[in-house]
Design a protein around this motif. Sequence first.
Motif, PDB file in Angstrom:
ATOM      1  N   PRO A  39       0.828  -1.208   0.000  1.00  0.00           N
ATOM      2  CA  PRO A  39       0.000   0.000   0.000  1.00  0.00           C
ATOM      3  C   PRO A  39       0.864   1.261   0.000  1.00  0.00           C
ATOM      4  N   ASP A  40       0.340   2.305  -0.618  1.00  0.00           N
ATOM      5  CA  ASP A  40       1.081   3.563  -0.709  1.00  0.00           C
ATOM      6  C   ASP A  40       1.378   4.148   0.664  1.00  0.00           C
ATOM      7  N   ARG A  41       0.458   3.981   1.606  1.00  0.00           N
ATOM      8  CA  ARG A  41       0.706   4.515   2.958  1.00  0.00           C
ATOM      9  C   ARG A  41       1.887   3.829   3.611  1.00  0.00           C
ATOM     10  N   ALA A  42       2.007   2.517   3.412  1.00  0.00           N
ATOM     11  CA  ALA A  42       3.143   1.787   3.987  1.00  0.00           C
ATOM     12  C   ALA A  42       4.441   2.189   3.306  1.00  0.00           C
ATOM     13  N   THR A  43       4.415   2.325   1.997  1.00  0.00           N
ATOM     14  CA  THR A  43       5.612   2.747   1.265  1.00  0.00           C
ATOM     15  C   THR A  43       6.052   4.129   1.699  1.00  0.00           C
ATOM     16  N   ASN A  44       5.105   5.044   1.823  1.00  0.00           N
ATOM     17  CA  ASN A  44       5.443   6.397   2.260  1.00  0.00           C
ATOM     18  C   ASN A  44       5.976   6.408   3.684  1.00  0.00           C
ATOM     19  N   ALA A  45       5.420   5.591   4.543  1.00  0.00           N
ATOM     20  CA  ALA A  45       5.906   5.534   5.924  1.00  0.00           C
ATOM     21  C   ALA A  45       7.292   4.922   6.001  1.00  0.00           C
ATOM     22  N   LEU A  46       7.560   3.900   5.202  1.00  0.00           N
ATOM     23  CA  LEU A  46       8.859   3.239   5.234  1.00  0.00           C
ATOM     24  C   LEU A  46       9.979   4.106   4.669  1.00  0.00           C
ATOM     25  N   ARG A  47       9.643   5.138   3.899  1.00  0.00           N
ATOM     26  CA  ARG A  47      10.668   6.056   3.393  1.00  0.00           C
ATOM     27  C   ARG A  47      11.365   6.799   4.520  1.00  0.00           C
ATOM     28  N   PHE A  48      10.675   6.989   5.642  1.00  0.00           N
ATOM     29  CA  PHE A  48      11.223   7.783   6.736  1.00  0.00           C
ATOM     30  C   PHE A  48      11.977   6.951   7.769  1.00  0.00           C
ATOM     31  N   VAL A  49      12.022   5.643   7.599  1.00  0.00           N
ATOM     32  CA  VAL A  49      12.717   4.795   8.574  1.00  0.00           C
ATOM     33  C   VAL A  49      14.223   5.030   8.572  1.00  0.00           C
TER      34      VAL A  49
END
Length: 111
Positions: A39-49
């Motif tokens: 999902p796009d929300r997970a991809t966007n969140a994982l960018r900040f890890v």
Amino acid sequence: MSTEYGPLAVWGVVVALGLATFGIRASFIHLFGRVDDVPDRATNALRFVPPAVFAALVAPAFVAPEGAIAVVGNERLLAGVVAAGVTWYLDDVFATIVAGMATLWLLRFGI
């Protein structure tokens, strides 16, 4: 440092935490291996890890180099601010390293 826990208890905790860490990592590998589209929300969140982990590792070395928060007289913090400014304007890793180290050496050794 002595504790009241025996070696079996300490090793039990180490093994349990290792298994828990392995389980968490394996669950994400298993999950993303079964999901075709992340999902796009997970991809966007994982960018900040990665930036968050890097900041968590680096910030204490700048703000509290001796174990206590030090802002005044902290040459590492000032060198980090200079390096951050150079990276903000130039976006060059080599220039950032040179500027940060030069600032640190100037403040520390007074060259």
